[in-house]
Scaffold this motif. Sequence first.
Motif, PDB file in Angstrom:
ATOM      1  N   THR A   1     -15.244   3.464   0.666  1.00  0.00           N
ATOM      2  CA  THR A   1     -14.298   4.497   1.097  1.00  0.00           C
ATOM      3  C   THR A   1     -13.584   5.183  -0.059  1.00  0.00           C
ATOM      4  O   THR A   1     -12.900   6.184   0.150  1.00  0.00           O
ATOM      5  N   ALA A   2     -13.730   4.648  -1.283  1.00  0.00           N
ATOM      6  CA  ALA A   2     -13.052   5.230  -2.449  1.00  0.00           C
ATOM      7  C   ALA A   2     -13.782   4.796  -3.710  1.00  0.00           C
ATOM      8  O   ALA A   2     -14.652   3.913  -3.677  1.00  0.00           O
TER       9      ALA A   2
ATOM     10  N   LEU B   1      -8.632  -0.286   0.898  1.00  0.00           N
ATOM     11  CA  LEU B   1      -9.813   0.447   0.442  1.00  0.00           C
ATOM     12  C   LEU B   1     -10.882  -0.501  -0.088  1.00  0.00           C
ATOM     13  O   LEU B   1     -10.581  -1.607  -0.527  1.00  0.00           O
TER      14      LEU B   1
ATOM     15  N   ARG C   1     -18.193   8.844   0.757  1.00  0.00           N
ATOM     16  CA  ARG C   1     -17.074   7.898   0.706  1.00  0.00           C
ATOM     17  C   ARG C   1     -15.840   8.497   1.366  1.00  0.00           C
ATOM     18  O   ARG C   1     -15.116   7.803   2.103  1.00  0.00           O
TER      19      ARG C   1
ATOM     20  N   LEU D   1      -6.478   9.572   2.695  1.00  0.00           N
ATOM     21  CA  LEU D   1      -7.673   9.319   3.491  1.00  0.00           C
ATOM     22  C   LEU D   1      -7.875  10.397   4.553  1.00  0.00           C
ATOM     23  O   LEU D   1      -8.999  10.823   4.830  1.00  0.00           O
TER      24      LEU D   1
ATOM     25  N   GLY E   1     -13.800   7.106   4.579  1.00  0.00           N
ATOM     26  CA  GLY E   1     -12.361   6.860   4.497  1.00  0.00           C
ATOM     27  C   GLY E   1     -11.607   7.548   5.631  1.00  0.00           C
ATOM     28  O   GLY E   1     -10.694   6.963   6.230  1.00  0.00           O
TER      29      GLY E   1
ATOM     30  N   THR F   1       0.837  -1.192   0.000  1.00  0.00           N
ATOM     31  CA  THR F   1       0.000   0.000   0.000  1.00  0.00           C
ATOM     32  C   THR F   1       0.876   1.247   0.000  1.00  0.00           C
ATOM     33  O   THR F   1       1.762   1.378   0.847  1.00  0.00           O
TER      34      THR F   1
ATOM     35  N   HIS G   1      -4.169  -1.388  -3.425  1.00  0.00           N
ATOM     36  CA  HIS G   1      -5.227  -0.543  -2.874  1.00  0.00           C
ATOM     37  C   HIS G   1      -6.324  -1.336  -2.168  1.00  0.00           C
ATOM     38  O   HIS G   1      -6.830  -0.913  -1.119  1.00  0.00           O
ATOM     39  N   THR G   2      -6.719  -2.482  -2.730  1.00  0.00           N
ATOM     40  CA  THR G   2      -7.911  -3.163  -2.214  1.00  0.00           C
ATOM     41  C   THR G   2      -7.703  -3.816  -0.858  1.00  0.00           C
ATOM     42  O   THR G   2      -8.674  -4.163  -0.187  1.00  0.00           O
TER      43      THR G   2
END
Length: 390
Positions: free
Chosen positions: A326-327, A322, A354, A304, A358, A296, A318-319
Amino acid sequence: MRILFLAPQPFFEVRGTPLAVLHMTQALAALGHEVDLLTFPQGEAAPTGGVRHLRSLRLPVGRVKAGPSLAKLALDVPFVAEAVWRLASGHYDAVHAVEEAAHLIAPFARLFKVPLVMDVDSSIPDQLRYSGFATRGPLLWAAEALERHALRHSAAAMTVCASLTDGVKARAPEVPVFQVEDPPLVDPRKAPPPEAVEELRRELALRPGPVVLYSGNFEPYQGVELLLDALVLVPLAQLLLMGGSPADVARMKTEARSRGVSERCVFSGQRPPSELPVFFAVADVLASPRAKGQNTPFKIFTYLASGRPLVATRIPTHTQLLDDTTAFLVEPTPEGLASGFRAALDHPEDAAARAARGRDLLEREYGVERYREKIARAYAAVERLAARSS
């Protein structure tokens, strides 16, 4: 504890690993540890309160860019020599090593019976592959072998995200792993004064209309070219790019001209982290267009904290942090990024919701206090291990 902290990086520069090193060493010093930080000779002076900053021998290699390079390989030689000398003569209780420093110092840590904390900020073999520096052959094989050896002979490992934690557990299941995510660089509840925001808009000559902000270096794995391609598909937006060396900025300006979007691209160059809040304030959307990777990015936690809507590519980097609440997660293509920007700009209430979720996630799980708690817990375990081995 007396800690030798090895960071084979220019220090200080405003980019991910040096920022992580700065915050980690400051946190260790605040916990009462005595920290000697050894880095490459390049870089600016930095406020390392409570930390003794040492530099390895300077070589005529010029600027050291992010990622693998011949310059970095050359500088690793005097760096490791200095590290070994200090390890042999410094009476350290632990050696904390970042990136390839852990691979190279591991045999000497065993020799001098000093516990090794392997800081897995990223995987060096993966860096070699993603950068194209070595996709196969002896260098990649050597990096993989050294990484396995260092992990198996570490007293503990520290990672920054779930994918790296899983990788360490798979390769060295007996090694204690502590996941310590990077801290945000901005106070999530402190907004800059309006006059500072207007002054920055004038300085950058930003036009009326939505602003998409990218911050970071311009290395290929970051996906900045994808951003330029996406900008072609979102004609009302302008792109503000914060970061990049002068050479990288010049290269990216050429790329923007070739796509016909140069008039909608604003390059601020590298700026200090203290300016991030005002840059976030002029932005309508933040972008993380990475095309590949597992770890990340440092900047995601700061993104965030900003409370601004975030468009990020739907890849593991990213996943693991997030999701779609949140995104705006999109495919790593120009069309995917463009659809994310349009969704964030066309639906401001959804975008704000979102962003708020976040920021709540950041404050709950990844704020500065939680960061310090995780480091304290990790080093309490290291201290116990060091006491048993002494």
